[in-house]
Design an enzyme around this catalytic site. Structure first.
Site, PDB file in Angstrom:
ATOM      1  N   ASP A  10      69.821  27.146 -19.214  1.00 21.54           N
ATOM      2  CA  ASP A  10      68.475  27.394 -18.734  1.00 21.54           C
ATOM      3  C   ASP A  10      67.823  26.003 -18.633  1.00 21.54           C
ATOM      4  OD1 ASP A  10      66.017  28.969 -18.385  1.00 21.54           O
ATOM      5  OD2 ASP A  10      65.483  28.197 -20.355  1.00 21.54           O
ATOM      6  N   LEU A  11      66.732  25.876 -17.893  1.00 21.01           N
ATOM      7  CA  LEU A  11      66.129  24.542 -17.714  1.00 21.01           C
ATOM      8  C   LEU A  11      64.931  24.336 -18.637  1.00 21.01           C
ATOM      9  CD1 LEU A  11      66.057  21.889 -16.081  1.00 21.01           C
ATOM     10  CD2 LEU A  11      64.667  23.062 -14.385  1.00 21.01           C
ATOM     11  N   ASP A  12      63.867  25.089 -18.356  1.00 17.41           N
ATOM     12  CA  ASP A  12      62.639  24.909 -19.115  1.00 17.41           C
ATOM     13  C   ASP A  12      62.832  25.349 -20.565  1.00 17.41           C
ATOM     14  OD1 ASP A  12      59.979  24.691 -19.927  1.00 17.41           O
ATOM     15  OD2 ASP A  12      59.515  26.708 -19.243  1.00 17.41           O
ATOM     16  N   THR A  18      59.147  21.668 -19.740  1.00 22.70           N
ATOM     17  CA  THR A  18      58.228  21.712 -18.604  1.00 22.70           C
ATOM     18  C   THR A  18      57.108  22.734 -18.839  1.00 22.70           C
ATOM     19  OG1 THR A  18      59.929  23.060 -17.558  1.00 22.70           O
ATOM     20  CG2 THR A  18      59.642  20.845 -16.696  1.00 22.70           C
ATOM     21  N   LYS A  46      56.959  32.061 -20.212  1.00 19.40           N
ATOM     22  CA  LYS A  46      58.227  31.338 -20.299  1.00 19.40           C
ATOM     23  C   LYS A  46      59.386  32.164 -19.761  1.00 19.40           C
ATOM     24  CE  LYS A  46      57.007  28.095 -23.881  1.00 19.40           C
ATOM     25  NZ  LYS A  46      57.192  27.641 -25.252  1.00 19.40           N
ATOM     26  N   GLY A  47      60.108  31.590 -18.833  1.00 26.02           N
ATOM     27  CA  GLY A  47      61.281  32.263 -18.276  1.00 26.02           C
ATOM     28  C   GLY A  47      60.940  33.304 -17.212  1.00 26.02           C
ATOM     29  N   ARG A  50      57.367  32.719 -10.922  1.00 24.97           N
ATOM     30  CA  ARG A  50      56.022  32.222 -10.569  1.00 24.97           C
ATOM     31  C   ARG A  50      55.066  33.385 -10.273  1.00 24.97           C
ATOM     32  NH1 ARG A  50      56.358  28.177  -5.783  1.00 24.97           N
ATOM     33  NH2 ARG A  50      57.998  27.410  -7.156  1.00 24.97           N
ATOM     34  N   SER A 115      68.460  28.948 -13.973  1.00 24.14           N
ATOM     35  CA  SER A 115      67.015  28.894 -14.227  1.00 24.14           C
ATOM     36  C   SER A 115      66.239  29.719 -13.209  1.00 24.14           C
ATOM     37  CB  SER A 115      66.554  27.432 -14.149  1.00 24.14           C
ATOM     38  OG  SER A 115      65.160  27.341 -13.987  1.00 24.14           O
ATOM     39  N   ALA A 116      65.075  30.224 -13.640  1.00 22.37           N
ATOM     40  CA  ALA A 116      64.199  30.975 -12.724  1.00 22.37           C
ATOM     41  C   ALA A 116      63.401  30.047 -11.826  1.00 22.37           C
ATOM     42  CB  ALA A 116      63.240  31.832 -13.546  1.00 22.37           C
ATOM     43  N   SER A 117      63.385  28.755 -12.147  1.00 26.74           N
ATOM     44  CA  SER A 117      62.487  27.837 -11.435  1.00 26.74           C
ATOM     45  C   SER A 117      62.978  27.451 -10.046  1.00 26.74           C
ATOM     46  CB  SER A 117      62.268  26.574 -12.257  1.00 26.74           C
ATOM     47  OG  SER A 117      61.485  25.665 -11.505  1.00 26.74           O
ATOM     48  N   ASN A 119      61.833  24.923  -8.664  1.00 28.55           N
ATOM     49  CA  ASN A 119      61.716  23.460  -8.669  1.00 28.55           C
ATOM     50  C   ASN A 119      62.869  22.795  -9.425  1.00 28.55           C
ATOM     51  OD1 ASN A 119      59.022  23.063  -7.357  1.00 28.55           O
ATOM     52  ND2 ASN A 119      58.389  24.384  -9.045  1.00 28.55           N
ATOM     53  N   LYS A 146      65.291  37.580 -15.304  1.00 19.68           N
ATOM     54  CA  LYS A 146      65.875  37.869 -16.600  1.00 19.68           C
ATOM     55  C   LYS A 146      64.977  38.911 -17.264  1.00 19.68           C
ATOM     56  CE  LYS A 146      67.011  32.940 -16.822  1.00 19.68           C
ATOM     57  NZ  LYS A 146      66.693  31.627 -17.389  1.00 19.68           N
ATOM     58  N   GLU A 170      69.899  29.306 -23.999  1.00 20.18           N
ATOM     59  CA  GLU A 170      68.609  29.891 -23.602  1.00 20.18           C
ATOM     60  C   GLU A 170      67.544  29.738 -24.687  1.00 20.18           C
ATOM     61  OE1 GLU A 170      66.341  31.422 -21.930  1.00 20.18           O
ATOM     62  OE2 GLU A 170      67.304  31.824 -20.035  1.00 20.18           O
ATOM     63  N   ASP A 171      66.296  29.568 -24.250  1.00 17.47           N
ATOM     64  CA  ASP A 171      65.200  29.497 -25.224  1.00 17.47           C
ATOM     65  C   ASP A 171      64.306  30.737 -25.197  1.00 17.47           C
ATOM     66  OD1 ASP A 171      64.046  28.829 -22.677  1.00 17.47           O
ATOM     67  OD2 ASP A 171      62.289  28.089 -23.752  1.00 17.47           O
TER      68      ASP A 171
HETATM   69  P1  B16 Z   1      58.732  27.720 -10.712  1.00 20.36           P
HETATM   70  P2  B16 Z   1      63.455  28.598 -16.803  1.00 20.36           P
HETATM   71  C1  B16 Z   1      61.069  29.131 -15.683  1.00 20.36           C
HETATM   72  O1  B16 Z   1      62.112  28.233 -15.951  1.00 20.36           O
HETATM   73  C2  B16 Z   1      59.873  28.830 -16.575  1.00 20.36           C
HETATM   74  O2  B16 Z   1      60.210  29.059 -17.931  1.00 20.36           O
HETATM   75  C3  B16 Z   1      58.729  29.733 -16.182  1.00 20.36           C
HETATM   76  O3  B16 Z   1      57.601  29.449 -16.984  1.00 20.36           O
HETATM   77  C4  B16 Z   1      58.410  29.543 -14.705  1.00 20.36           C
HETATM   78  O4  B16 Z   1      57.353  30.420 -14.304  1.00 20.36           O
HETATM   79  C5  B16 Z   1      59.667  29.832 -13.890  1.00 20.36           C
HETATM   80  O5  B16 Z   1      60.706  28.966 -14.308  1.00 20.36           O
HETATM   81  C6  B16 Z   1      59.429  29.637 -12.402  1.00 20.36           C
HETATM   82  O6  B16 Z   1      59.186  28.278 -12.150  1.00 20.36           O
HETATM   83  O7  B16 Z   1      57.286  28.043 -10.521  1.00 20.36           O
HETATM   84  O8  B16 Z   1      59.009  26.233 -10.843  1.00 20.36           O
HETATM   85  O9  B16 Z   1      59.610  28.358  -9.677  1.00 20.36           O
HETATM   86  O10 B16 Z   1      63.022  28.771 -18.224  1.00 20.36           O
HETATM   87  O11 B16 Z   1      64.058  29.857 -16.187  1.00 20.36           O
HETATM   88  O12 B16 Z   1      64.293  27.382 -16.592  1.00 20.36           O
HETATM   89 MG    MG Z   2      63.531  28.664 -20.511  1.00 14.41          MG
END
Ligand code: B16
Ligand code: MG
Length: 216
Positions: A10-12, A18, A46-47, A50, A115-117, A119, A146, A170-171
């Site tokens: 996982d990233l964040d 972040t 978290k996780g 958006r 990761s869900a991000s 970015n 998730k 994972e966190d």
């Molecule tokens: P973005 P992860 C997640 O990252 C964050 O924990 C979560 O807070 C955020 O809303 C989500 O990514 C989406 O991020 O807006 O950059 O697409 O924990 O899955 O690495």
């Molecule tokens: Mg995370």
């Protein structure tokens, strides 16, 4: 048990913190909307994707909006967030992570992001970590959040491995459940209290070597 051949990160909260930048960006938007939003509320994001994060914030203020309005707000938040992470420095990689990734590479264990991000690539670029990853599965490639295992199953597939040969780091509890739902082992990164469902919990990567994989 099969030998671990792939690690999914996982990233964040695992590779970099972040969450504090997400918090800055969401609180600025919440303030504009006149919605009270604090650090405890931020924990719930978290996780989470958006749009789902925005839905949580709007529900805190009992506010309803059209999809079009929400898309504009989510974009606005993301612009602010990207401004923050544009300044990310390699020093912000969480302690021990880079050494652990290097050890995995040395041992020929495959590495994927899960990761869900949306970015993720931008962040890995900023941290100069992209070259460690065999594949990157992020919010641009998946549609189910998730605890659905979609993100981790896509990583397993792209690494050409089987779920039981992979471990997820994972966190977030939703992420721990997603990994188990996909048939993978999970190492929780954070507090035992939040992550007791993980197979093993570590506080962080400092002092952690790949020996931990044989304990699964
Ligand atoms: P973005 P992860 C997640 O990252 C964050 O924990 C979560 O807070 C955020 O809303 C989500 O990514 C989406 O991020 O807006 O950059 O697409 O924990 O899955 O690495
Ligand atoms: Mg995370």
């Amino acid at each position: 048990m099969n030998k671990i051949k792939g690690c999914i990160f996982d990233l964040d909260g695992v590779i970099v913190d972040t969450a504090k930048y997400h918090y800055l960006a969401w609180s600025s938007l919440a303030k504009e909307l006149g919605i009270a939003f604090n650090e405890d509320d931020n924990e719930r994001l978290k996780g989470v994707s958006r749009m789902e994060s925005l839905n949580i914030i709007l529900s805190l203020g009992n506010r309803k909006m059209t999809l079009e309005e929400k898309e504009l707000l989510a974009d606005k938040k993301n612009k602010k967030y990207v401004e923050c992470i544009d300044k990310l420095k390699e020093e912000e990689i969480l302690p021990g992570v880079k050494e652990f990734l290097q050890e995995l590479r040395n041992e020929g264990i495959k590495i994927s992001l899960g990761s869900a991000s949306k970015n993720s690539r931008f962040i890995l670029d900023k941290l100069a970590l992209k070259n460690y990853f065999d594949c990157i599965i992020d919010g641009n490639k998946i549609s189910k959040a998730k605890p659905d295992p979609e993100v981790f199953l896509a990583a397993v597939r792209e690494m050409e491995l089987k779920s039981e040969e992979c471990v997820v780091f994972e966190d977030a509890l939703a992420g721990v459940r997603a990994a188990h739902n996909g048939g993978m082992k999970v190492i929780g990164v954070g507090s035992e209290e939040n992550l007791s469902e993980a197979d093993i919990v570590i506080k962080g990567f400092e002092g952690i070597s790949t020996d931990i994989l044989s304990k699964l």
